[in-house]
Design a protein around this motif. Structure first.
Motif, mmCIF file in Angstrom:
data_model
loop_
_atom_site.group_PDB
_atom_site.id
_atom_site.type_symbol
_atom_site.label_atom_id
_atom_site.label_comp_id
_atom_site.label_asym_id
_atom_site.label_seq_id
_atom_site.Cartn_x
_atom_site.Cartn_y
_atom_site.Cartn_z
ATOM 1 N N VAL A 1 0.862 -1.186 0.000
ATOM 2 C CA VAL A 1 0.000 0.000 0.000
ATOM 3 C C VAL A 1 0.891 1.226 0.000
ATOM 4 N N VAL A 2 0.789 2.051 -1.032
ATOM 5 C CA VAL A 2 1.629 3.245 -1.058
ATOM 6 C C VAL A 2 0.810 4.423 -0.577
ATOM 7 N N LEU A 3 1.315 5.101 0.428
ATOM 8 C CA LEU A 3 0.595 6.245 0.978
ATOM 9 C C LEU A 3 1.013 7.501 0.242
ATOM 10 N N THR A 4 0.109 8.415 0.096
ATOM 11 C CA THR A 4 0.477 9.662 -0.568
ATOM 12 C C THR A 4 1.159 10.572 0.431
ATOM 13 N N SER A 5 1.831 11.597 -0.091
ATOM 14 C CA SER A 5 2.648 12.422 0.792
ATOM 15 C C SER A 5 1.817 13.222 1.797
ATOM 16 N N ASP A 6 0.500 13.338 1.555
ATOM 17 C CA ASP A 6 -0.278 14.106 2.523
ATOM 18 C C ASP A 6 -0.883 13.220 3.611
ATOM 19 N N CYS A 7 -0.452 11.971 3.644
ATOM 20 C CA CYS A 7 -0.946 11.106 4.711
ATOM 21 C C CYS A 7 -0.401 11.583 6.045
ATOM 22 N N VAL A 8 -1.271 11.759 6.987
ATOM 23 C CA VAL A 8 -0.809 12.170 8.313
ATOM 24 C C VAL A 8 -1.397 11.231 9.352
ATOM 25 N N TRP B 1 11.920 16.864 8.789
ATOM 26 C CA TRP B 1 11.688 15.445 9.032
ATOM 27 C C TRP B 1 10.237 15.161 9.352
ATOM 28 N N THR B 2 9.709 15.914 10.320
ATOM 29 C CA THR B 2 8.387 15.537 10.839
ATOM 30 C C THR B 2 7.281 15.711 9.799
ATOM 31 N N LYS B 3 7.533 16.572 8.785
ATOM 32 C CA LYS B 3 6.509 16.741 7.747
ATOM 33 C C LYS B 3 6.706 15.749 6.606
ATOM 34 N N MET B 4 7.740 14.965 6.719
ATOM 35 C CA MET B 4 8.051 14.037 5.634
ATOM 36 C C MET B 4 7.025 12.915 5.554
ATOM 37 N N SER B 5 6.758 12.495 4.342
ATOM 38 C CA SER B 5 5.821 11.388 4.151
ATOM 39 C C SER B 5 6.342 10.142 4.861
ATOM 40 N N LEU B 6 5.411 9.356 5.350
ATOM 41 C CA LEU B 6 5.819 8.142 6.061
ATOM 42 C C LEU B 6 6.156 6.996 5.118
ATOM 43 N N VAL B 7 6.006 7.245 3.860
ATOM 44 C CA VAL B 7 6.294 6.166 2.916
ATOM 45 C C VAL B 7 7.796 5.925 2.866
ATOM 46 N N ASP B 8 8.149 4.703 3.033
ATOM 47 C CA ASP B 8 9.567 4.369 2.951
ATOM 48 C C ASP B 8 9.884 3.984 1.516
ATOM 49 N N SER B 9 11.126 4.189 1.118
ATOM 50 C CA SER B 9 11.465 3.835 -0.251
ATOM 51 C C SER B 9 11.319 2.329 -0.422
ATOM 52 N N PRO B 10 10.841 1.893 -1.593
ATOM 53 C CA PRO B 10 10.638 0.454 -1.747
ATOM 54 C C PRO B 10 11.951 -0.296 -1.600
ATOM 55 N N ALA B 11 11.888 -1.420 -0.963
ATOM 56 C CA ALA B 11 13.116 -2.191 -0.765
ATOM 57 C C ALA B 11 13.437 -3.000 -2.015
ATOM 58 N N THR B 12 14.682 -3.063 -2.326
ATOM 59 C CA THR B 12 15.083 -3.891 -3.460
ATOM 60 C C THR B 12 15.295 -5.320 -2.964
ATOM 61 N N SER B 13 15.551 -6.196 -3.875
ATOM 62 C CA SER B 13 15.680 -7.598 -3.457
ATOM 63 C C SER B 13 16.961 -7.820 -2.684
ATOM 64 N N PRO B 14 16.905 -8.689 -1.716
ATOM 65 C CA PRO B 14 18.150 -9.011 -1.034
ATOM 66 C C PRO B 14 19.023 -9.844 -1.960
ATOM 67 N N ARG B 15 20.321 -9.760 -1.747
ATOM 68 C CA ARG B 15 21.183 -10.621 -2.554
ATOM 69 C C ARG B 15 20.903 -12.069 -2.182
ATOM 70 N N SER B 16 21.016 -12.934 -3.154
ATOM 71 C CA SER B 16 20.616 -14.303 -2.875
ATOM 72 C C SER B 16 21.452 -14.900 -1.748
ATOM 73 N N SER B 17 22.744 -14.565 -1.706
ATOM 74 C CA SER B 17 23.596 -15.133 -0.666
ATOM 75 C C SER B 17 23.104 -14.674 0.708
ATOM 76 N N GLU B 18 22.710 -13.411 0.781
ATOM 77 C CA GLU B 18 22.262 -12.857 2.053
ATOM 78 C C GLU B 18 20.994 -13.553 2.526
ATOM 79 N N GLU B 19 20.089 -13.794 1.543
ATOM 80 C CA GLU B 19 18.816 -14.412 1.876
ATOM 81 C C GLU B 19 19.048 -15.808 2.454
ATOM 82 N N LYS B 20 19.998 -16.517 1.829
ATOM 83 C CA LYS B 20 20.256 -17.891 2.274
ATOM 84 C C LYS B 20 20.936 -17.906 3.641
#
Ligand code: ATP
Length: 386
Positions: free
Chosen positions: A2-9, A356-375
């Motif tokens: 769920v992506v929140l818009t920047s005006d989500c408070v 900071w406090t006015k910043m949107s709570l949406v975090d940047s989407p996470a990329t995939s972990p490296r396969s070695s890390e996942e294992k």
């Protein structure tokens, strides 16, 4: 997700902000009871990682918290103000770290060390870590929420501090750094952004991202810290030890008393040259005691620097600028700084920059972990994925 818009408070669940939460958290063996200060130490003053009492283990994961605000950002992610769900309603700061960034910047060992150090320290002027855990993509540190703002924020508002206020702040930092040094830890990133003020007006040292455990025979060679606060020996790559923290304290003290940095401007190389070569100039409005302490801490030669002699940090504590400080009372918080930030309750963010406090709570989407890390679960100290 769920992506929140920047005006989500308002209040958000982590599921809204970070996407669906995978199943119930597994047991985090590194839980530290939130207000539990009975964190045993060795009798000889050094610290040890504990084998925790089984009763104190707890299942804690992202879904146990509601996100309230963004309160800061570091190199590897954001810091959020969060509230623990359920009856306690305790408010915490949650530092969320992207594993990808940590791996990319080769900081895996630093993050592990930050966690280990925060787990074992227990001091009135050092921020407390309550829980750590991980998901597939991120690492989480849940710390006490310190809401008087960064010392930097207050310094900007005030321009500079009167000597009596700077003295209490400096003494509290000296107390925290001495405790670290006695326990074989260098902070290595002392600067006003990493020093927070509690609602009671006292100092809270934070950000152990560059801290390092040492013994007195080792010298570190890594070029670390923030250039303006970096000791000459670090710049010269001669190897450094805990005296480098006392240099950074000298820069911080200069900044508090004079309202600007002793070495600044120019590109990084020029700035480094100034730190290594330029003499500091001190204004005449400073008392001779304050001048003497600043000069002692800003000795270019680390072996001549105040705090490096045989008496160690006692050389600093017994300096005449601190004559009126009773160190025992200070550590019991019986000496009150004569400034108290305005804090309207434990959720108040008035002392934290709007940026900071006015910043949107949406975090940047996470990329995939490296396969070695996942294992391998290379951050296994943080427990299983939750
Ligand atoms: N416990 C806390 N309570 C309130 N605010 C906090 C807390 N911890 C961190 N912050 C805020 O978040 C900011 C970034 O946190 P921190 O310095 O720990 O992150 P970092 O990733 O280690 O940063 P850097 O990249 O500068 O080393 C801090 O400067 C502070 O303003």
């Amino acid at each position: 997700m769920v992506v929140l818009t920047s005006d989500c408070v308002g209040i958000h669940n982590f599921a809204d902000v970070f996407g669906p939460i995978p199943v119930r958290p597994s047991i985090d063996p590194y839980f530290r009871g939130s207000k539990d200060s009975n964190y045993p130490k060795k009798g000889n003053g050094s610290l040890e990682v504990l084998s925790l009492d089984l009763d104190k283990k707890s299942c804690v994961g992202v879904e146990d918290f509601e996100v309230l605000k963004v309160v800061g950002r570091g190199s590897f992610g954001k810091v959020f103000q969060v509230r623990r769900k359920g009856s306690s309603n305790e408010v915490y700061a949650m530092k969320v770290i992207s594993k990808d960034k940590v791996i990319e910047k080769n900081h895996v060992e630093y993050i592990k060390s930050e966690r280990e150090i925060l787990m074992i320290v227990d001091h009135p002027f050092i921020v407390k870590l309550n829980y750590t855990f991980q998901t597939k993509y991120r690492l989480y540190f849940v710390l006490d929420f310190v809401n008087g703002g960064q010392l930097f924020f207050q310094l900007l508002q005030h321009g500079l501090f009167r000597e009596d206020l700077a003295r209490v702040y400096t003494a509290e930092i000296v107390s925290a750094v001495s405790y670290l040094h006695k326990n074989g830890i260098m902070h290595r990133d002392l600067k006003p952004e990493n020093i927070l003020l509690g609602a009671d007006g006292h100092i809270m040292l934070t950000d152990f991202g560059l801290a390092k455990q040492f013994d007195d025979t080792t010298r570190s060679n890594s070029l670390c810290g923030t250039t303006e606060y970096m000791a000459p020996e670090i710049i010269l790559g001669k190897g450094h030890n805990k005296a480098a923290d006392w240099w950074s304290l000298g820069i911080l003290l200069y900044e508090m008393l004079i309202g600007k940095l002793p070495f600044s401007g120019g590109n990084r190389y020029k700035l480094q040259q100034k730190i290594v070569k330029d003499k500091i100039k001190l204004p005449t409005f400073l008392t001779s005691e304050a001048q003497s302490l600043v000069k002692g801490l800003l000795m270019k030669n680390p072996s001549k620097r105040l705090g490096s002699g045989p008496r160690g940090e006692d050389e600093i504590k017994s300096h005449r600028w601190f004559k009126c400080i009773n160190w025992k009372k200070l550590e019991n918080k019986e000496i009150q700084p004569n400034f108290r930030p305005f804090v309207g309750g434990n959720e108040c963010v008035l002392n934290i920059a709007d940026e900071w406090t006015k910043m949107s709570l949406v975090d940047s989407p996470a990329t995939s972990p490296r396969s070695s890390e996942e294992k391998e679960n290379i951050f296994e100290e943080f427990g299983n994925f939750v």
